[in-house]
Design an enzyme around this catalytic site. Structure first.
Site, PDB file in Angstrom:
ATOM      1  CB  VAL A  94     -32.787 -39.658  90.653  1.00 32.60           C
ATOM      2  CG1 VAL A  94     -33.158 -38.245  91.105  1.00 32.60           C
ATOM      3  CG2 VAL A  94     -33.467 -40.008  89.331  1.00 32.60           C
ATOM      4  CB  CYS A  95     -30.471 -37.836  94.357  1.00 31.33           C
ATOM      5  SG  CYS A  95     -30.033 -36.868  95.802  1.00 31.33           S
ATOM      6  CB  VAL A  96     -27.388 -40.513  97.130  1.00 32.75           C
ATOM      7  CG1 VAL A  96     -26.949 -39.150  97.621  1.00 32.75           C
ATOM      8  CG2 VAL A  96     -28.703 -40.912  97.759  1.00 32.75           C
ATOM      9  CB  THR A 112     -24.053 -37.994  92.961  1.00 26.87           C
ATOM     10  OG1 THR A 112     -25.067 -38.436  93.875  1.00 26.87           O
ATOM     11  CG2 THR A 112     -22.885 -37.419  93.747  1.00 26.87           C
TER      12      THR A 112
END
Length: 327
Positions: A114-116, A134
């Site tokens: 998730v995300c970074v 990302t």
């Protein structure tokens, strides 16, 4: 008899709460809609620390108590998702975490981020040669740091074989719904989406929320200098000769230095600056698309539309509709 699908949410210091809470609520809500009198599987969600400590302080200051650390997991893993954190924390991760993630490729059914959290999977070598995404703000950095990846900032999530990556923060819920649909079908995923007041398939693209160019703070001093030079001249004809002369360089040397500093040609940089300005005008003004085309230095509406479709997979009109919520 009820079987269990063990979902691991891997937590690191300074984690964003929604990166964990969002997917957790999707999976645990699914259990509410599964019949009690069947042999259907059930989800069991585990918060697992990526450090040796079970208590992790989130980015908002709220402590999270994990049930396990990566050193004492005693159950088979169906799906592991690495939650996002700050990029500075990623430099402090124990190398043993990357070795653990590498070992999972032969055991876990699915591995994602998730995300970074994608940076963690990339450093572990799990994303080599894969299509990934990302948070839109860090997509260029991910691509530059790991050139072998095929980073696409548009989708809210991407699947490449058994590896899943999702965009910024709330995109973890989009990914969790997709995993739920894989496991139990669209009807159940739709019920959970309605329960959580979410789109099962969110409209638009992730890149509509950010700029096409990297954030100003992430640019090199030389690139910032050129951006500042151009920001009030976008509606005019700007040549590479003008840019080079403004910094007392030859065209050839300027082009070489600019490409090295920014990762793109001066012409591509100018194109993206104009596109970002057009996005802002569509979002924050009621100016006509024709006027925006002129103000941003595009030769025609066709050129503007072509670039919107290229970078955002949306037309200018669709972008404005999505941002303003108009019908």
């Amino acid at each position: 008899m009820i079987s269990t699908k063990n979902i691991v949410l891997l937590v690191l210091p300074q984690v964003q709460l929604l990166d964990v809470a969002g997917p957790c609520d999707v999976f645990t809500s699914a259990n509410l809609f599964l019949p009690d009198d069947t042999f259907e599987l059930r989800y069991r969600v585990h918060m697992v620390s990526g450090t040796s400590d079970k208590i992790i302080c989130s980015g908002s200051g709220i402590p999270l108590t994990c049930s396990h650390t990566i050193n004492d997991i005693d159950f088979p893993i169906d799906t592991l998702l690495v939650a996002g954190t700050t990029l500075t924390v990623l430099d402090e991760i124990n190398p043993g975490l990357y070795e653990y993630l590498q070992s999972l490729t032969t055991h876990a059914k699915r591995i994602g981020s998730v995300c970074v959290g994608a940076f963690v999977l990339a450093k572990a070598g799990l994303l080599n040669g894969k299509q990934v995404t990302t948070h839109w703000k860090y997509a260029d950095l991910l691509q530059q740091t790991y050139p072998d990846l095929k980073v696409n900032v548009n989708p809210f999530f991407i699947r490449d074989q058994q590896i899943y990556t999702s965009g910024g923060v709330s995109s973890g819920m989009d990914l969790a719904l997709a995993l739920l649909e894989e496991d139990f079908g669209k009807p159940l995923a739709s019920e959970v989406a309605k329960h959580l007041v979410l789109h099962l398939k969110r409209p638009g693209v992730q890149s509509q929320f950010g700029n096409v160019l990297p954030e100003y703070e992430m640019l090199s001093p030389f690139t910032k200098q050129i951006r500042d030079l151009l920001k009030d001249k976008l509606e005019k004809t700007v040549s590479i000769e003008y840019m080079a002369e403004s910094v007392n360089m030859s065209v050839r040397n300027f082009s070489r230095v600019f490409l090295k500093e920014s990762g793109m040609t001066p012409g591509k940089f100018l194109e993206k600056m104009r596109l970002d300005q057009a996005k802002n005008m569509l979002e924050y003004t009621d100016m006509s698309i024709e006027m925006i085309t002129e103000k941003c230095g595009f030769g025609s509406i066709i050129s503007l539309r072509r670039l919107f479709l290229k970078y955002l997979s949306l037309s200018p009109a669709q972008y404005r509709k999505n941002c303003k919520g108009t019908t």
